[in-house]
Scaffold this active site. Structure first.
Site, PDB file in Angstrom:
ATOM      1  CE  LYS A   1     -10.553  12.821 -17.200  1.00 53.81           C
ATOM      2  NZ  LYS A   1     -11.548  11.791 -17.089  1.00 53.81           N
TER       3      LYS A   1
ATOM      4  CG  ASP B   1      -8.514  19.094 -11.885  1.00 54.03           C
ATOM      5  OD1 ASP B   1      -7.707  18.763 -12.787  1.00 54.03           O
ATOM      6  OD2 ASP B   1      -9.555  18.451 -11.644  1.00 54.03           O
TER       7      ASP B   1
ATOM      8  NE  ARG C   1      -3.151  -0.135   3.072  1.00 52.41           N
ATOM      9  CZ  ARG C   1      -2.711   0.181   4.295  1.00 52.41           C
ATOM     10  NH1 ARG C   1      -2.267   1.394   4.549  1.00 52.41           N
ATOM     11  NH2 ARG C   1      -2.712  -0.721   5.254  1.00 52.41           N
TER      12      ARG C   1
ATOM     13  CE1 TYR D   1     -15.351  15.307 -14.190  1.00 53.18           C
ATOM     14  CE2 TYR D   1     -14.470  14.770 -12.033  1.00 53.18           C
ATOM     15  CZ  TYR D   1     -15.027  14.370 -13.227  1.00 53.18           C
ATOM     16  OH  TYR D   1     -15.261  13.043 -13.441  1.00 53.18           O
TER      17      TYR D   1
HETATM   18  C1  PLP Z   1     -10.946  18.128 -14.795  1.00 52.99           C
HETATM   19  C2  PLP Z   1     -11.119  16.751 -14.242  1.00 52.99           C
HETATM   20  N1  PLP Z   1     -10.644  16.493 -13.018  1.00 52.99           N
HETATM   21  C3  PLP Z   1     -10.779  15.267 -12.465  1.00 52.99           C
HETATM   22  C4  PLP Z   1     -11.427  14.256 -13.126  1.00 52.99           C
HETATM   23  C5  PLP Z   1     -11.588  12.927 -12.463  1.00 52.99           C
HETATM   24  O1  PLP Z   1     -10.768  11.966 -13.028  1.00 52.99           O
HETATM   25  P1  PLP Z   1     -11.122  10.412 -13.009  1.00 52.99           P
HETATM   26  O2  PLP Z   1     -12.187  10.199 -14.017  1.00 52.99           O
HETATM   27  O3  PLP Z   1      -9.826   9.758 -13.290  1.00 52.99           O
HETATM   28  O4  PLP Z   1     -11.602  10.104 -11.623  1.00 52.99           O
HETATM   29  C6  PLP Z   1     -11.934  14.485 -14.396  1.00 52.99           C
HETATM   30  C7  PLP Z   1     -12.628  13.412 -15.140  1.00 52.99           C
HETATM   31  O5  PLP Z   1     -13.292  13.629 -16.117  1.00 52.99           O
HETATM   32  C8  PLP Z   1     -11.788  15.768 -14.963  1.00 52.99           C
HETATM   33  O6  PLP Z   1     -12.296  16.064 -16.176  1.00 52.99           O
END
Ligand code: PLP
Length: 392
Positions: free
Chosen positions: A206, A181, A56, A109
């Site tokens: 992504k 982010d 972990r 998001y």
């Molecule tokens: C800007 C952004 N942050 C975070 C996330 C979350 O990522 P995950 O889908 O890997 O949990 C996304 C997912 O679409 C996103 O577009």
């Protein structure tokens, strides 16, 4: 080392692995120690970088990925998590406690908002949403109990670019942690720590993984905030899986060439779309018509392939006529993979600090790695179907 060399070499150590180019995938829970002294040493050093103690806490597969990202981000150290969303959760839990207040960008998001309005609210943390274009005026929203300013620039639906240096300056004066982010830009197109960010999240799912076949998150912090972040991530008890970490580090090696192509195709399509009569506005920070374009020019080193399109008023039936029959742009959530995607979005339902006109339908486009002319043709045919069906 220049960035393009770093992206190819960071986190790799073939000399520790029989000369094999890529870091191997270690599947591990138990790690064996030959002596009590070794067992105790490992226990004491378990939070150090590259200490193999228990699955972990990370394996060489984890460290390869984390070290590469920290290096590219220009931060102190990074922690990997099993998704972008868990990276958001760990970052927020690390720096907030009951009674605290957080400022969150209105264009965040959706699931980040849901986390603030749900789980964090249940634990006694209050959220205020702010205008993405607020800049230094964010100071008026800071209360004595404000501990975190959460940013996402540009927002992944409406694409406003935030003035991160101005926000960071205000945050520093008021002892707030700045979390960003940075999934849209990645470390290649926005260098978070050069602009005053303390903690940088990426949904590696992504662009970093880049092939739409793994879930992965990563958070890099500066030295001041890393220990608390790492401790929280460990408390949450959700390490990233070895195969996904492997895909993350493998994706990194081609991130530069892929991103350059996502950028050029994205810009080309965005400019073409801007000239179409049925399109009211294209939401792309790289276009001079966009609010925030000058900040983007000042702070960013490129644009990725994700952008928005605001259409002239039409009906649901016409949108379906366009989207149901696209040949290359497929409908599905996520983005950052090699393939082109398109989805209808509804930003107005997800904002509280600012208004978004719901009478104009919006689409979100991810420009993939297909031939740009083929992609334009697909959009051209789609817009024709939209126009034909708009009068119905
Ligand atoms: C800007 C952004 N942050 C975070 C996330 C979350 O990522 P995950 O889908 O890997 O949990 C996304 C997912 O679409 C996103 O577009």
């Amino acid at each position: 080392m220049k960035e393009d060399t770093l992206i190819v070499t960071a986190g790799r150590s073939p000399e520790d692995n029989y000369g094999i180019v890529n870091p191997p995938v270690y599947h591990a829970s138990t790690v064996l120690f030959p002596t009590v002294a070794e067992l105790e040493r490992s226990q004491q050093e378990r939070l150090n970088n590259n200490t193999v103690y228990y699955g972990r806490y990370g394996t060489p597969t984890t460290f390869a990925f984390q070290n590469a990202i920290a290096n590219l981000d220009g931060g102190y150290r990074a922690v990997a998590l099993p998704s972008g969303q868990s990276a958001v959760l760990a970052s927020l839990m690390a720096f907030l406690k009951s009674g605290d207040h957080i400022l969150v960008v209105d264009s965040a998001y959706g699931p980040t908002r849901a986390l603030c309005n749900g789980l964090l609210a249940r634990y006694g943390i209050t959220t205020t949403y702010y205008d993405p274009l607020i800049g230094p005026k964010i100071e008026v929203l800071i209360r004595p109990e404000t501990k975190v300013i959460f940013t996402e620039s540009p927002g992944s639906q409406t694409f406003e670019v935030q003035d991160i240096p101005a926000i960071s300056e205000v945050a520093k004066k008021n002892d707030c942690v700045v979390i960003l982010d940075n999934t849209w830009a990645t470390s290649l197109f926005f260098r978070p720590f050069d602009h005053g960010v303390d903690v940088c999240i990426q949904a590696a799912t992504k662009y970093i993984v880049g092939h739409s076949d793994a879930m992965l998150g990563v958070v890099t912090a500066n030295e001041e905030y890393f220990d608390l972040l790492q401790k929280t991530a460990l408390d949450l008890g959700a390490p990233a899986g070895p195969d996904d970490l492997y895909l993350g580090q493998r994706g990194l090696r081609t991130l530069r060439v892929r991103l350059d192509r996502h950028m050029s195709t994205g810009l080309e399509l965005a400019m073409w779309l801007e000239s179409q009569p049925i399109v009211k506005k294209v939401l792309h920070p790289g276009l001079p018509s966009n609010l925030g374009h000058s900040i983007w020019q000042r702070d960013f080193r490129g644009s990725s392939g994700l952008f928005g399109v605001v259409l002239q008023p039409t009906n649901k039936h016409a949108i379906a006529a366009m989207l149901d029959h696209m040949e290359l742009f497929k409908m599905g959530y996520s983005w950052g993979g090699y393939e082109s995607l398109i989805i209808p979005t509804s930003p107005s339902g997800q904002r509280t600090a600012t208004n978004w006109d719901p009478s104009h339908p919006t689409l979100r486009i991810h420009a993939g790695l297909e031939d740009p002319e083929d992609l334009q043709k697909d959009l051209e045919d789609g817009l024709q179907r939209l126009e034909n069906a708009s009068g119905c």
